[in-house]
Design a protein around this motif. Sequence first.
Motif: not given
Length: 381
Positions: A104-112, A149-164
């Motif tokens: 249940q926690q992972l489902e919430v985390q996945k959604h976030q 800024y674009f580099q920061y966004l790209a890094k954050q997106r890559a991290k978000a994809i990896k976390d997901l």
Amino acid sequence: MMKLFHSRTPRLSLKSLLFVSAIIFSSLTHIAYAESQKELKTVKNEISRQQHSIESQKRKFNSLQKSLKQQELQISKLEKEIRATQSSLNTSNQKLVQLEDKIQQLEVQKHQQSEKLTELIQTYYVTDRAHSAASVLSSGVEADRMSQYFQYLAKQRAKAIKDLERTKQELESNQQQLKLEKDNIAQLLEQQKDKLSKLKTAQAQRKSTLTGIKKDISSDKVYLSELQRNETRLKAEIAKAERRTTISMNGLASQKGRLPWPLKGRILHYYGASQAGLSKWKGIVIDAKYGEPVKAVSSGTIVFSDYLRGYGLVVLIDHGKGYMTLYGFNQTLLRKEGDKVTAGETIALAGDTGGQAQPSLYFEIRKNSKTQNPLSWLSKR
């Protein structure tokens, strides 16, 4: 006329009379001997029949006692297995709850994380379009800032994809574990059902065997003989234990009147009380609940942990200096021969083995093989 009659009657000589008497005596003796032999044979046949009947009864009684032992040991084993299975079921159910919570926690985390990734992609897209439209008017400094800024966004997106992705993998792993745990629980429940069925059968067999035993020992003489044999068996086991062990402990003398009770319960039979009007109790019998913990009254070493006819499943503890305590009628033995135990440690679970009609504990204290009144040693309640 009389003279004429007597003169015609033949006279037998003394020798002839003796001969005739001998023949008659011989015939009578022969008849008497034949009759006595016939009676003797009848008596011998009756003795032989009685002996055969007694031996047959003994074999039947011993066979019933053997069956009782096997059934009570089977019941003890099944109940131990049932407790172990129940413990596994409890553990599995706890894991199941934990896994469901984690999923249940992972489902919430996945959604976030999905929402965050969507937001980053949208931000990147909107910012990129705005930057493209204003790029002609932008200075070098502004272009450099936007690039960072674009580099920061790209890094954050890559991290978000990896976390997901990691969350998805963890979620999948937990879901597989959940399935395995559910399968395990289903299997354990099936095993439990099977064991309970076998236990019910064994208990019914035990009940039938006990009925047969009670019928066979309805005679006071037979019952007394069985009690005496049981006592002999116990003494033999104690003697064996004494020969095997050399326990260097201080015994129980210093604890007289202060020993803790092996379990709490009312006394059903007192030490020295008449046992069915035939013998005397060598210990006390304490009322107990089925499966209630039986505790060692003092530290010592277990020198016997097995089934003993008349006493059921027995634990015998050597405390040193010739002192021993005995715990009988148990349903399950939790410690084995050679184990060292401390005062208050659970060594068995109370039961009704040994053919008892209700759950209880048989408790003895012996010093140099001689029984003592346990109430003189146990603390006042």
